[in-house]
Enzyme design. Structure first.
Site, short mmCIF file in Angstrom:
data_model
loop_
_atom_site.label_atom_id
_atom_site.label_comp_id
_atom_site.label_asym_id
_atom_site.label_seq_id
_atom_site.Cartn_x
_atom_site.Cartn_y
_atom_site.Cartn_z
N THR A 238 0.84 -1.20 0.00
CA THR A 238 0.00 0.00 0.00
C THR A 238 0.87 1.25 0.00
OG1 THR A 238 -1.75 -1.14 1.21
CG2 THR A 238 -1.77 1.27 1.27
N CYS A 326 24.82 6.20 9.06
CA CYS A 326 24.53 4.77 9.09
C CYS A 326 25.63 3.96 9.77
CB CYS A 326 24.32 4.25 7.67
SG CYS A 326 22.95 5.05 6.82
#
Length: 396
Positions: A238, A326
């Site tokens: 979705t 990161c």
């Protein structure tokens, strides 16, 4: 300073107020699933299509070449893994560089474990790929070249147009991780012969958790997530309508303000570089001096540890980084700084400061004064510095 001085915009940016405002209705009012057939929900399909148009226009692309993802790392993974799968009958060789984001490097390592061969190109002292080395690395089995547009740590901008030309001369697909560059500098996919491009919303004052992969028409890339017909059956799930709307608003804003924003950031960037080099001894600017992102400053300070520097800067209300967000928890020095030839002991003393349109001259001055004080404090505690001074005499 009354507020934190945020100089870590390469890690993430503040979501712009107009972006938040554009997103809000899609949480509480127009919240329907775009795949539903009733008009209350189906209208969101048109909303998503409008955001595709905004992004495509900025890149000089077609709207049906824009595929929404959960961010830059997903887009990088998709580009490499799906290309490898789709083109494995042609060959099993991929070319990238040693200074890519880990979303590329770790994906390349994964592919190596699954039968693919990867060439990791060296870079020069400024962080640029050598075009002759790229040409020599090409094999009959090469199916993909993936070189980032601009480096997330040192800000160096690669010769993307030339890399794209080389790739297309040899019939090889060209992907670029443009997560740091998109919204900061102009990018045109046709002019640069780009077949795939990754970008992320939260690097350009958009929301987190949304990005896109540009895929040129005709590239036979496979689906990355299975389970539904979304994103023209290539990326199931979705749609994140609020995120997509926010990304569209952020891209529109970035395009409209790019020239003025770059001028402001370059002026402050160059002033920050000038002050650091003139007022602090034993420093090295990392990255290309001019071919770099407008907001990026990266220095190595000898005889100190970057982690201690960041902690003391934080105590003064200054937010910076020693490299990629990161990998900020890693004790290893930056792979980027090692790749440009810095020894471990100097790479450990690195600091990345990335500016924004809100950064002021007063903040720059405060940062430099703070750095002078902190570095002097840390060097007083450094036996390496003490030995160096005894051997070579006092500072310049």
């Amino acid at each position: 300073m009354n507020r934190p001085i945020y100089l870590d915009n390469a890690a993430t940016t503040k979501t712009a107020p107009e972006v938040v405002e554009a997103m809000l209705p899609y949480f509480t009012e127009q919240y329907g699933n775009p795949s539903s057939v009733y008009s209350f929900a189906a209208g969101n399909k048109e909303v998503i299509a409008a955001q595709r148009e905004i992004i495509a226009d900025v890149l000089g692309a077609k709207s049906n070449e824009i595929y929404f993802t959960a961010g830059g790392s997903e887009a990088d993974n998709w580009a490499l893994k799906a290309t490898a799968e789709a083109y494995k009958s042609k060959g099993n060789h991929i070319i990238t560089s040693k200074i890519e984001h880990h979303a590329i490097l770790h994906t390349a390592e994964y592919l190596e474990k699954n039968g693919f061969e990867v060439t990791y190109l060296d870079v020069d002292a400024d962080g640029k790929v050598d075009l002759d080395a790229l040409r020599k690395a090409i094999r009959p089995t090469t199916i993909l070249i993936s070189i980032m547009y601009a480096n997330n740590e040192i800000g160096t901008i690669q010769p993307i147009r030339e890399i794209g030309e080389i790739a297309h001369e040899h019939g090889i697909l060209f992907h670029t991780d443009a997560v740091q560059a998109f919204g900061q500098i102009p990018i045109q996919v046709d002019a640069c012969h780009i077949d795939m491009l990754s970008a992320s919303g939260h690097k350009l004052n958009g929301p987190k958790g949304i990005g896109f992969l540009y895929i040129r028409t005709g590239v036979r890339i496979r689906s990355f997530i299975h389970g539904g017909g979304q994103e023209r059956k290539r990326r199931a799930g979705t749609e994140n309508v609020p995120g997509i709307v926010g990304l569209g608003a952020a891209v529109k804003r970035a395009a409209a303000t790019m020239e003025e924003r770059a001028r402001h950031e370059i002026e402050l960037r160059d002033e920050l570089i000038r002050q650091i080099e003139s007022e602090i001894s034993y420093v090295k600017l990392n990255g290309h001096r001019t071919d770099r992102l407008p907001n990026n400053v990266n220095f190595s300070f000898r005889f100190i540890e970057g982690e201690s520097l960041l902690i003391l800067l934080d105590m003064k209300g200054i937010c910076g980084s020693s490299g990629s967000a990161c990998t900020s928890g890693s004790l290893d020095p930056s792979h980027v700084l090692l790749a440009i030839g810095l020894p471990h002991e100097i790479a450990h003393g690195s600091l990345r400061l990335t500016l924004s349109e809100e950064t002021t001259k007063e903040e720059i001055s405060y940062v430099v004064e703070s750095l002078k004080e902190i570095i002097a404090q840390l060097r007083k505690m450094s036996p390496l510095y003490e030995d160096f001074i005894k051997k070579h005499g006092s500072e310049k």
